[in-house]
Design an enzyme around this catalytic site. Sequence first.
Site, PDB file in Angstrom:
ATOM      1  N   GLU A   1      44.939  45.476  36.813  1.00  0.00           N
ATOM      2  CA  GLU A   1      45.053  44.724  36.276  1.00  0.00           C
ATOM      3  C   GLU A   1      45.169  43.190  36.772  1.00  0.00           C
ATOM      4  O   GLU A   1      46.356  42.475  36.360  1.00  0.00           O
ATOM      5  CB  GLU A   1      45.829  44.895  34.893  1.00  0.00           C
TER       6      GLU A   1
ATOM      7  N   GLU B   1      41.488  52.749  31.201  1.00  0.00           N
ATOM      8  CA  GLU B   1      42.410  52.793  30.230  1.00  0.00           C
ATOM      9  C   GLU B   1      41.892  52.522  29.019  1.00  0.00           C
ATOM     10  O   GLU B   1      41.169  51.629  28.953  1.00  0.00           O
ATOM     11  CB  GLU B   1      43.575  51.630  30.770  1.00  0.00           C
TER      12      GLU B   1
END
Length: 479
Positions: A177, A377
Amino acid sequence: MTKEFPKNFLWGGAVAAHQIEGAYDADGRGLSCADVMTAGSNGVEREITDGIVSGKYYPNHEAIDFYHHYKEDIKLFQELGLKAFRTSISWSRIFPNGDDELPNEAGLQFYDALFDELLANGIEPVITLSHFEIPYHLYTEYGGFRNKKLIDFFVKYAKTVMTRYQHKVKYWMTFNEINNQADGQSALHVWTNSAVKIADDENKEEVVFQAALNELIASAKVVKLGHEINPDFQIGCMMAYVPIYAYSCSPLDAMAAVKVMERRYFYSDIHARGHIPRYTLKYWEKQGYQMDYSADELQALADGTVDYIGFSYYMSNAETTIAELDGQMISDFPNAKMTKNPYIKASDWGWQIDPVGLRYVLNAVYERYEKPLFIVENGFGAYDKKEADGSVHDDYRIDYLRAHIEQMEKAVNEDGVELMGYTPWGVIDIVSFGSGEMEKRYGMIYVDKDNQGNGTLARSKKDSFAWYHDIIDHNGLEE
Ligand code: P53
């Protein structure tokens, strides 16, 4: 039309080393940035302390002690039917200080054993190199990724593990991320992405752009190097895609949404296309930012584009210029702010649940890059209630996952998106990244531990366990 997913689709589960392993000082491991983060709570950010302060609670030190439970956990993953398991390597297990001459053999052996165990159970490891736990020493000694020396330290670490595990791991990602720090709003995100703290008199945005650019250069070098080590490697980036829609059909809202998304796309544009986008160059010029990069580094970006785009998807947001609406300003587009979307509901933590947003992201990103995508995710953080007989009836989690899988299926079979796999977050309960809580649970496997750190650490199956097992078994939703 079939509702099945492609053959060899990687149905899996995902976690990160610092949220699961514990054993923070075992077998020569050095301190990481995640080890100095206290527990926050719902809505209360975690504190980043100077070293470990006695009397404070640091939930990642023990986490769920996967370090000592991984064999029994992998047995459960195998029973669940997982084909892939995404976790990360704890950098400070391998290089305890980050700048050490030689790697820590005990740390390397732990991951040898872990990957062997996964492979013996027919589970493909999917490995993130840096998931929010840069060695703490690289902050104290060098100031984190604002310092270009970290590029070389990261490349050396990546070379060490990619060489060691080249016959065990095929799927890699560089920085988790990486775009979480895009707005520089949260001290926690800048810390976990970059091991950077920003002084009051510094320009936050400029510091974050420089640290991020250094990471993107490091990532590109690792992609190139990885392909030299083993041409079969699939090396991706890892983005948090939180699509920000135009709140209304006002042309200004549409433009505001484009501008706010550019700030996020900056990261995957470089990862996937290999150059700094023109909108960013213009922005730096306008702001008078003097970014430090060389011609060689630009060449490295061009030479190290990723094979696939890995990303997390949890929620969406909306951007508006309408004066009457409340919201937080997160871009320099005149009067633009992020506001609540009235069409969707939020979780107990305020995350706006939007399954169609997943199809939207899959389309938008695939159109932009035409590279395979991998949802690494997705999931529903919720309070679970364990019944007297040990069962957990988490139908809300099943509903969330089913709704997202339905949209994913449309993206693949109707829209033609190339999708490699799906690894829902926290397949087993782990420490929450944002709040440090144990009771913000994502798992299909329950772990007996609470926010204060009490509990037996015993594992048990929730209702979602059997449900997900069937999804994998059918390679998708039942017709
Ligand atoms: P927790 C923001 C938006 C989307 C994903 O988060 C995010 C964040 C960070 O706050 O983080 C990812 O545990 C991250 C994981 C993390 C997971 O989402 O705060 O990659 O490490 O645990 C869920 O509920």
